[in-house]
Design a protein around this motif. Structure first.
Motif, PDB file in Angstrom:
ATOM      1  N   THR A 223       0.832  -1.199   0.000  1.00  0.00           N
ATOM      2  CA  THR A 223       0.000   0.000   0.000  1.00  0.00           C
ATOM      3  C   THR A 223       0.867   1.250   0.000  1.00  0.00           C
ATOM      4  O   THR A 223       0.688   2.149  -0.811  1.00  0.00           O
ATOM      5  CB  THR A 223      -0.928   0.012   1.234  1.00  0.00           C
ATOM      6  N   ALA A 224       1.848   1.266   0.919  1.00  0.00           N
ATOM      7  CA  ALA A 224       2.753   2.414   0.990  1.00  0.00           C
ATOM      8  C   ALA A 224       3.875   2.264  -0.039  1.00  0.00           C
ATOM      9  O   ALA A 224       4.659   3.179  -0.244  1.00  0.00           O
ATOM     10  CB  ALA A 224       3.345   2.534   2.389  1.00  0.00           C
ATOM     11  N   TYR A 225       3.947   1.105  -0.694  1.00  0.00           N
ATOM     12  CA  TYR A 225       5.005   0.745  -1.627  1.00  0.00           C
ATOM     13  C   TYR A 225       6.375   1.002  -1.002  1.00  0.00           C
ATOM     14  O   TYR A 225       7.185   1.772  -1.506  1.00  0.00           O
ATOM     15  CB  TYR A 225       4.863   1.491  -2.961  1.00  0.00           C
ATOM     16  N   HIS A 226       6.588   0.340   0.128  1.00  0.00           N
ATOM     17  CA  HIS A 226       7.809   0.587   0.881  1.00  0.00           C
ATOM     18  C   HIS A 226       8.274  -0.665   1.600  1.00  0.00           C
ATOM     19  O   HIS A 226       7.456  -1.467   2.048  1.00  0.00           O
ATOM     20  CB  HIS A 226       7.559   1.713   1.894  1.00  0.00           C
ATOM     21  N   PHE A 227       9.589  -0.783   1.727  1.00  0.00           N
ATOM     22  CA  PHE A 227      10.208  -1.869   2.471  1.00  0.00           C
ATOM     23  C   PHE A 227       9.742  -1.862   3.926  1.00  0.00           C
ATOM     24  O   PHE A 227       9.519  -0.808   4.508  1.00  0.00           O
ATOM     25  CB  PHE A 227      11.734  -1.684   2.414  1.00  0.00           C
ATOM     26  N   LYS A 228       9.597  -3.067   4.501  1.00  0.00           N
ATOM     27  CA  LYS A 228       9.234  -3.182   5.918  1.00  0.00           C
ATOM     28  C   LYS A 228      10.130  -4.214   6.569  1.00  0.00           C
ATOM     29  O   LYS A 228      10.539  -5.184   5.935  1.00  0.00           O
ATOM     30  CB  LYS A 228       7.778  -3.665   6.063  1.00  0.00           C
ATOM     31  N   CYS A 229      10.429  -3.982   7.829  1.00  0.00           N
ATOM     32  CA  CYS A 229      11.150  -4.988   8.594  1.00  0.00           C
ATOM     33  C   CYS A 229      10.182  -5.525   9.646  1.00  0.00           C
ATOM     34  O   CYS A 229       9.807  -4.800  10.574  1.00  0.00           O
ATOM     35  CB  CYS A 229      12.384  -4.370   9.245  1.00  0.00           C
ATOM     36  N   PHE A 230       9.737  -6.772   9.469  1.00  0.00           N
ATOM     37  CA  PHE A 230       8.803  -7.370  10.424  1.00  0.00           C
ATOM     38  C   PHE A 230       9.597  -7.913  11.601  1.00  0.00           C
ATOM     39  O   PHE A 230      10.460  -8.775  11.441  1.00  0.00           O
ATOM     40  CB  PHE A 230       7.983  -8.474   9.777  1.00  0.00           C
ATOM     41  N   CYS A 231       9.306  -7.390  12.780  1.00  0.00           N
ATOM     42  CA  CYS A 231      10.051  -7.774  13.974  1.00  0.00           C
ATOM     43  C   CYS A 231       9.096  -8.495  14.918  1.00  0.00           C
ATOM     44  O   CYS A 231       7.877  -8.404  14.769  1.00  0.00           O
ATOM     45  CB  CYS A 231      10.628  -6.529  14.629  1.00  0.00           C
ATOM     46  N   PRO A 232       9.645  -9.198  15.906  1.00  0.00           N
ATOM     47  CA  PRO A 232       8.766  -9.893  16.848  1.00  0.00           C
ATOM     48  C   PRO A 232       7.775  -8.948  17.545  1.00  0.00           C
ATOM     49  O   PRO A 232       6.677  -9.370  17.896  1.00  0.00           O
ATOM     50  CB  PRO A 232       9.748 -10.494  17.854  1.00  0.00           C
ATOM     51  N   ASP A 233       8.118  -7.678  17.703  1.00  0.00           N
ATOM     52  CA  ASP A 233       7.155  -6.768  18.353  1.00  0.00           C
ATOM     53  C   ASP A 233       6.181  -6.135  17.354  1.00  0.00           C
ATOM     54  O   ASP A 233       4.981  -6.213  17.500  1.00  0.00           O
ATOM     55  CB  ASP A 233       7.878  -5.703  19.201  1.00  0.00           C
ATOM     56  N   ARG A 234       6.726  -5.546  16.277  1.00  0.00           N
ATOM     57  CA  ARG A 234       5.874  -4.874  15.289  1.00  0.00           C
ATOM     58  C   ARG A 234       6.704  -4.586  14.037  1.00  0.00           C
ATOM     59  O   ARG A 234       7.920  -4.763  14.076  1.00  0.00           O
ATOM     60  CB  ARG A 234       5.312  -3.561  15.861  1.00  0.00           C
ATOM     61  N   HIS A 236       8.891  -2.502  11.545  1.00  0.00           N
ATOM     62  CA  HIS A 236       9.717  -1.298  11.611  1.00  0.00           C
ATOM     63  C   HIS A 236      10.108  -0.920  10.186  1.00  0.00           C
ATOM     64  O   HIS A 236       9.985  -1.721   9.266  1.00  0.00           O
ATOM     65  CB  HIS A 236      10.960  -1.556  12.458  1.00  0.00           C
ATOM     66  N   SER A 237      10.607   0.326  10.038  1.00  0.00           N
ATOM     67  CA  SER A 237      10.909   0.761   8.674  1.00  0.00           C
ATOM     68  C   SER A 237      12.240   0.213   8.177  1.00  0.00           C
ATOM     69  O   SER A 237      12.415   0.005   6.978  1.00  0.00           O
ATOM     70  CB  SER A 237      10.897   2.288   8.588  1.00  0.00           C
ATOM     71  N   ASN A 238      13.165  -0.063   9.075  1.00  0.00           N
ATOM     72  CA  ASN A 238      14.487  -0.477   8.622  1.00  0.00           C
ATOM     73  C   ASN A 238      15.006  -1.725   9.339  1.00  0.00           C
ATOM     74  O   ASN A 238      15.383  -2.700   8.719  1.00  0.00           O
ATOM     75  CB  ASN A 238      15.448   0.703   8.814  1.00  0.00           C
ATOM     76  N   CYS A 239      15.045  -1.679  10.671  1.00  0.00           N
ATOM     77  CA  CYS A 239      15.495  -2.838  11.434  1.00  0.00           C
ATOM     78  C   CYS A 239      14.801  -2.843  12.791  1.00  0.00           C
ATOM     79  O   CYS A 239      14.140  -1.879  13.160  1.00  0.00           O
ATOM     80  CB  CYS A 239      17.012  -2.837  11.587  1.00  0.00           C
ATOM     81  N   CYS A 240      14.952  -3.959  13.497  1.00  0.00           N
ATOM     82  CA  CYS A 240      14.249  -4.098  14.773  1.00  0.00           C
ATOM     83  C   CYS A 240      14.953  -3.296  15.866  1.00  0.00           C
ATOM     84  O   CYS A 240      16.171  -3.347  15.978  1.00  0.00           O
ATOM     85  CB  CYS A 240      14.201  -5.567  15.196  1.00  0.00           C
ATOM     86  N   VAL A 241      14.162  -2.557  16.651  1.00  0.00           N
ATOM     87  CA  VAL A 241      14.694  -1.845  17.813  1.00  0.00           C
ATOM     88  C   VAL A 241      13.833  -2.271  18.998  1.00  0.00           C
ATOM     89  O   VAL A 241      12.695  -2.666  18.815  1.00  0.00           O
ATOM     90  CB  VAL A 241      14.651  -0.311  17.632  1.00  0.00           C
ATOM     91  N   PRO A 242      14.368  -2.202  20.213  1.00  0.00           N
ATOM     92  CA  PRO A 242      13.554  -2.598  21.363  1.00  0.00           C
ATOM     93  C   PRO A 242      12.294  -1.750  21.443  1.00  0.00           C
ATOM     94  O   PRO A 242      12.360  -0.533  21.278  1.00  0.00           O
ATOM     95  CB  PRO A 242      14.471  -2.317  22.554  1.00  0.00           C
ATOM     96  N   GLY A 243      11.141  -2.378  21.661  1.00  0.00           N
ATOM     97  CA  GLY A 243       9.876  -1.654  21.762  1.00  0.00           C
ATOM     98  C   GLY A 243       9.821  -0.819  23.032  1.00  0.00           C
ATOM     99  O   GLY A 243       9.869  -1.353  24.129  1.00  0.00           O
ATOM    100  N   LYS A 244       9.754   0.518  22.882  1.00  0.00           N
ATOM    101  CA  LYS A 244       9.829   1.404  24.040  1.00  0.00           C
ATOM    102  C   LYS A 244       8.591   1.293  24.915  1.00  0.00           C
ATOM    103  O   LYS A 244       8.688   1.200  26.132  1.00  0.00           O
ATOM    104  CB  LYS A 244      10.024   2.848  23.579  1.00  0.00           C
TER     105      LYS A 244
END
Ligand SMILES: *[C@@H]1O[C@H](CO)[C@@H](O)[C@H](O)[C@H]1NC(C)=O
Ligand SMILES: *[C@@H]1O[C@H](CO)[C@@H](O)[C@H](O)[C@H]1NC(C)=O
Ligand SMILES: *[C@@H]1O[C@H](CO)[C@@H](O)[C@H](O)[C@H]1NC(C)=O
Ligand SMILES: *[C@@H]1O[C@H](CO)[C@@H](O)[C@H](O)[C@H]1NC(C)=O
Ligand SMILES: *[C@@H]1O[C@H](CO)[C@@H](O)[C@H](O)[C@H]1NC(C)=O
Length: 253
Positions: A223-234, A236-244
Motif C-alpha cells: 500500500t505504501a510501496y515501501h520496504f518493511k522490517c517485520f520484527c517480533p514486536d511490530r 519497523h521501517s528499517n530494522c528491529c529496535v527494542p519496543g519502548k
C-alpha cells in the motif's frame, strides 16, 4: 479509589492495545518465515512462494510457485527452475524448466526470454541459438551443430558463431536461450547438460541485511510501496529496535 480505578482500567486498556498490536505484528513476522518447495533453496525476501507465503513477505514481481517440489520463476514466455539463491550477492541461478520434462521434446518449449526491465540483469550471459524447422539437406558445416533434446533436434550455435547467418538462412525457427557465459564458441555436445547448467541473474531490491541482522524478517508494504522490517514486536521501517512502550509497561509493573 477512583484514581486507582482509572489508572488500572487505563493500564488494562493499554495492555489490550499492546497485545492486539503485537499479535498482529507477530503474525507478519511469523508468516514470513523462510520456506521451500520440498527441494531447492530456502525462499525468503525478496522472493515469496505463492500460496505458501504472503505477498508482503516478498517484493512485487518476485513471486515463485512450487511445481513438482521445484521452485519456479515465471519470466515472460518461459518457466525457470530456481536452483540456488545467493541472498548476500543478490543473485540467483536458474535453469530452463523444459529440461525437467522427461517424456517429450524440450526444444519446442523454449521461447525467447525478455527479462523484466529493472528487475533482473544477466550476470553471465551467452546466447545459445536453437534453430529448428530447418530445410533439408543441411550443408556439412551446419551438420556438426546438430543437437537433440529428448525426441527432437535443433542446431545449437553460440551467438558469436561464424555460421549463424548460414543457419538463419536454412532454418525457420530461431530461439535464443540464455546459458552460462563460457566458451561462446565451438559446438554443443549435450544440449540438456548445457541448459541444465543454467545461468545467473542479479536483482537490486532493498538490502535485507540490517533487518535480518537485528532479528527481523524483511517484507514489503504494498500500500505504501515501501520496504518493511517485520520484527517480533511490530513492523519497523528499517530494522528491529527494542519496543519502548513495551519496556515502559513492564518497568511500571
Ligand atoms: C558472493 O559474495 C561473496 C562475498 O561477498 C563472494 O565470495 C562470492 O564469490 C560471491 N559469489 C558469486 C557467485 O558472486
Ligand atoms: C540430428 O540428430 C537427430 C538425432 O540425433 C537425428 O534424428 C536427425 O536426423 C539429425 N538431423 C540431421 C539434419 O542430421
Ligand atoms: C528470438 O530472438 C532472436 C534474436 O533476437 C530473433 O532473431 C528470433 O527471430 C526470435 N524468435 C522468435 C520466434 O521470436
Ligand atoms: C574460438 O575458438 C577458437 C579455437 O578453439 C579459438 O582460437 C578462438 O580464440 C575462440 N574465439 C573466441 C571469441 O572465443
Ligand atoms: C547487476 O550487477 C551489475 C554489476 O554489479 C550492476 O551494474 C547491475 O545494476 C545489477 N543489476 C541489477 C538489476 O541489480
Amino acid at each position: 479509589m477512583s484514581t486507582f480505578l482509572i489508572s488500572s482500567s487505563l493500564y488494562a486498556f493499554f495492555l489490550i492495545l499492546l497485545s492486539q498490536a503485537s499479535s498482529g505484528a507477530r503474525y507478519q513476522y511469523k508468516s514470513c518465515i523462510p520456506k521451500n518447495c520440498g527441494s531447492g533453496p530456502s525462499i525468503s525476501f525478496p522472493f515469496y512462494i505463492q500460496g505458501l507465503q504472503e505477498s508482503y513477505c516478498g517484493y512485487p514481481g518476485f513471486v515463485l510457485t512450487c511445481e513438482d517440489s521445484f521452485p519456479i520463476l515465471k519470466l515472460p514466455e518461459n518457466n525457470f527452475v530456481v536452483e540456488e539463491i545467493l541472498y548476500e550477492n543478490r543473485s540467483l541461478r536458474l535453469y530452463h524448466a523444459a529440461v525437467l520434462r522427461s517424456e517429450d521434446s524440450c526444444i519446442p518449449r523454449i521461447r525467447n526470454t525478455t527479462l523484466p526491465a529493472s528487475q533482473f540483469d544477466y550476470v553471465s550471459f551467452t546466447g545459445l541459438h536453437l534453430f529448428s524447422d530447418c530445410r533439408q539437406p543441411l550443408p556439412n558445416e551446419l551438420l556438426t551443430y546438430n543437437v537433440s533434446c529428448k525426441n527432437d533436434w535443433a542446431l545449437a550455435l553460440f551467438d558469436k558463431d561464424d555460421n549463424l547467418k548460414n543457419a538463419m538462412e536454412k532454418c525457420d525457427r530461431n530461439i535464443v536461450a540464455p546459458v552460462e557465459g563460457y566458451g561462446n564458441n565451438g559446438t554443443v555436445n549435450n544440449l540438456e547438460e548445457v541448459l541444465r547448467r543454467g545461468f545467473v541473474l542479479n536483482w537490486s531490491t532493498s538490502d535485507c541485511s540490517a533487518c535480518e541482522n537485528s532479528g527481523g524478517r524483511c517484507g514489503f508494504d504494498g500500500t505504501a510501496y515501501h520496504f518493511k522490517c517485520f520484527c517480533p514486536d511490530r513492523p519497523h521501517s528499517n530494522c528491529c529496535v527494542p519496543g519502548k512502550l513495551f519496556l515502559l509497561v513492564i518497568s511500571d509493573n
